[in-house]
Design an enzyme around this catalytic site. Structure first.
Site, short mmCIF file in Angstrom:
data_model
loop_
_atom_site.label_atom_id
_atom_site.label_comp_id
_atom_site.label_asym_id
_atom_site.label_seq_id
_atom_site.Cartn_x
_atom_site.Cartn_y
_atom_site.Cartn_z
N SER A 9 1.25 -1.06 -4.46
CA SER A 9 1.91 -2.03 -5.47
C SER A 9 1.46 -1.18 -6.75
CB SER A 9 1.31 -3.46 -5.33
OG SER A 9 2.28 -4.18 -6.24
N ASP A 54 11.03 -4.66 0.77
CA ASP A 54 9.91 -4.68 -0.20
C ASP A 54 10.82 -5.10 -1.68
OD1 ASP A 54 8.00 -5.07 -1.95
OD2 ASP A 54 7.25 -3.08 -1.54
#
Length: 543
Positions: A190, A468
């Site tokens: 991330s 995602d």
């Protein structure tokens, strides 16, 4: 002056919280910290409770508060090590996992059974979790004022990692395994994934290789694509009902006549601003990011919400859930003259039960969910940990989650969620200081100039999840150029994967789903290939 936290302070869990960590997200964070919520968490990020985590001892490394200026203060940066597989004297790697925008304790599972353990076991390496400055107990200042937060930026944080790699002396390890004399492999997921990629670019002499998972290397002021990924990959029926419900809600709010009964349906009739109302309504969507293939840590909140959205109410003597949205037999008449589809009724019930219920008895809806009182966002104690990642958002990263700019484009959040609403928290929370002022708009250039979508180097692996919601900000974005997947420059997508799916692992890899077992095997293969090159290069130099 050396600053060190003496107690663990609750922090944000992951970049997940950025998705709505505008003013409404902070309201929900505060309600949860007050102990009023028994339902889902703000970010719904999968975590393993500390009481079931293995006993890894915290260690400390002294860092300058300011690597580039004249401030001489220092702080202690926390880290943990896994040496169970380490083979000294073999040029085994150090595999460091960047803690990112959370307490490093949240990353300990990855040191024990996750990606750090997996790669250390395969290479005889030493595993490390390195906590990010200001987060967890790596507290750098006495408060979180604008001036105190000015050292929380990309350049200072990267310099922390570089200094650590070049100078740390690990307890219990006699040999010097600092960089560049030892191959260091930098892993992050991330925001930390972007940091992993940036470390390979900024400090190539120290970072021998990097694995950037769900790496948000593209910073953007607005981030409407986040919700669009959810719209595209969610169950088709759920996605359609979400879209049409939001369209209906916007139409009702446009005409105002039935807005009061609509807000009453969602249990927040006392909320003054329509923008606050629709921001509360978008709450369950953030739980998509918390999906994980491992049921022990993954969230099922989004799937439960979708199931609830089309749940029969029993107002008909036959099942109407298979009928199209808006079919006469799906319509429900409510007090105040409001008649809406079954999905909106269910949506309202879900919000009442899972979000509005967090508002404590005696508090008004405006006190719990209103966002126009500046005073409620101006606390600067170390307990106000929501100020940390939000400061990074407001200064360098952006990612304000808005509705699509084209009003005709399908959407699952209200058109009222715009940049002005999402970004006003930056002005509310960070008063100009003596030494620093938050810019009118985040300086995303400092992120994007490091490579953006095209960031690439030898021994830099890019790994993303197909589903995602952060993929639009990674090198696998639909906006990015396609590239080959090679051993030297791995470029991989996990089918149906969500957020840094490769980071999770099981003690027995045979129990992992096939696509996870495959990505782990591929990661081991390219890492071993990189390390073989290291050994060969070292042997050549010694001749």
């Amino acid at each position: 002056m050396l600053l060190r936290a003496t107690t663990l302070i609750a922090t944000s869990s992951s970049l997940a919280q950025a998705i709505g960590l505008g003013p409404q997200g902070i309201n929900l964070w505060k309600l949860e910290q007050g102990g009023h919520s028994q339902s889902i968490s703000l970010s719904d990020v999968p975590q393993v409770p500390l009481n079931v985590q293995p006993a890894f001892t915290a260690h400390w490394f002294e860092q300058p508060l300011d690597h580039f200026g004249t401030v001489n203060d220092t702080f202690l940066q926390r880290y943990w090590i896994n040496n169970r597989h380490y083979k000294p004297g073999t040029s085994a790697p150090v595999i460091v996992l960047d803690g990112g925008e959370t307490s490093g304790e949240d990353r300990i599972p990855f040191l024990d059974t996750g990606i750090v353990e997996i790669l250390a076991r395969a290479t005889g390496g030493l595993g490390v979790v390195l906590e990010h400055r200001y987060y967890g107990e790596s507290i750098a200042t006495k408060n979180l004022t604008t001036d105190s937060l000015r050292f929380l930026n990309n350049a200072q944080s990267a310099a922390d990692s570089a200094n650590f790699m070049a100078n740390v002396k690990f307890p219990g390890i006699k040999e010097n395994i600092t960089a560049p004399g030892t191959p260091w492999i930098y892993y992050g997921g991330s925001y930390a994934g972007a940091r992993a990629a940036h470390m390979r670019v900024l400090y190539p002499e120290l970072v021998y290789g990097a694995i950037a998972s769900s790496a948000v290397t593209h910073a953007s002021i607005t981030n409407w694509e986040y919700m669009d990924i959810i719209r595209r990959f969610a169950d088709p029926t759920c996605s359609e009902h979400l879209q049409k419900s939001i369209e209906t809600i916007d139409i009702i709010l446009d005409h105002q006549v039935l807005s009061k009964p609509l807000k009453a349906l969602f249990g927040i009739h006392g909320l003054q601003h329509d923008t606050d109302f629709v921001s509360v309504v978008e709450n369950p969507l953030g739980s998509w990011q918390a999906k994980v293939w491992d049921p022990e840590v993954g969230s099922t909140t989004f799937d439960s919400f979708c199931a609830a959205l089309n749940k029969p109410l029993g107002h008909k003597n036959y099942d109407v859930t298979s009928l199209e949205y808006g079919h006469p037999d799906r319509m429900v008449s409510l007090p105040g003259g409001l008649t809406v589809d079954l999905s909106i009724v269910n949506y309202g019930n879900w919000i009442k039960e899972n979000v509005v219920s967090r508002c404590p008895e005696g508090a008004t809806h405006e006190e719990c969910f209103g966002t126009y009182d500046d005073a409620q966002y101006q606390g600067t104690s170390l307990n106000e940990t929501w100020r940390l990642w939000l400061f990074q958002v407001c200064t360098e990263w952006g990612y304000f989650t808005t509705a699509p700019p084209d009003p005709s484009y399908p959407r699952i959040i209200s058109k009222r969620i715009d940049l002005e609403y999402e970004s006003k928290i930056c002005r509310q929370a960070y008063a100009p200081g003596k030494h620093f002022t938050v810019p009118p708009s985040p300086n995303v250039t400092v992120v994007n100039e490091l490579g953006d979508f095209d960031i690439a180097m030898d021994r830099l692996a890019i790994i993303d999840g197909e589903a995602d919601p952060w993929r639009p900000d990674t090198p696998h974005s639909d906006y990015a150029k396609d590239r080959k997947d090679t051993m030297l420059r791995p470029f991989k997508v996990i089918p149906n994967g969500v957020h840094h799916y490769d980071e999770y692992g099981l003690r027995n890899s045979a129990d992992e789903p096939p696509e996870i077992r495959q990505i782990h095997e591929e990661m081991i293969a390219f890492l071993q290939s990189w390390l073989k090159d290291w050994k060969e290069d070292k042997e050549v130099l010694m001749v």
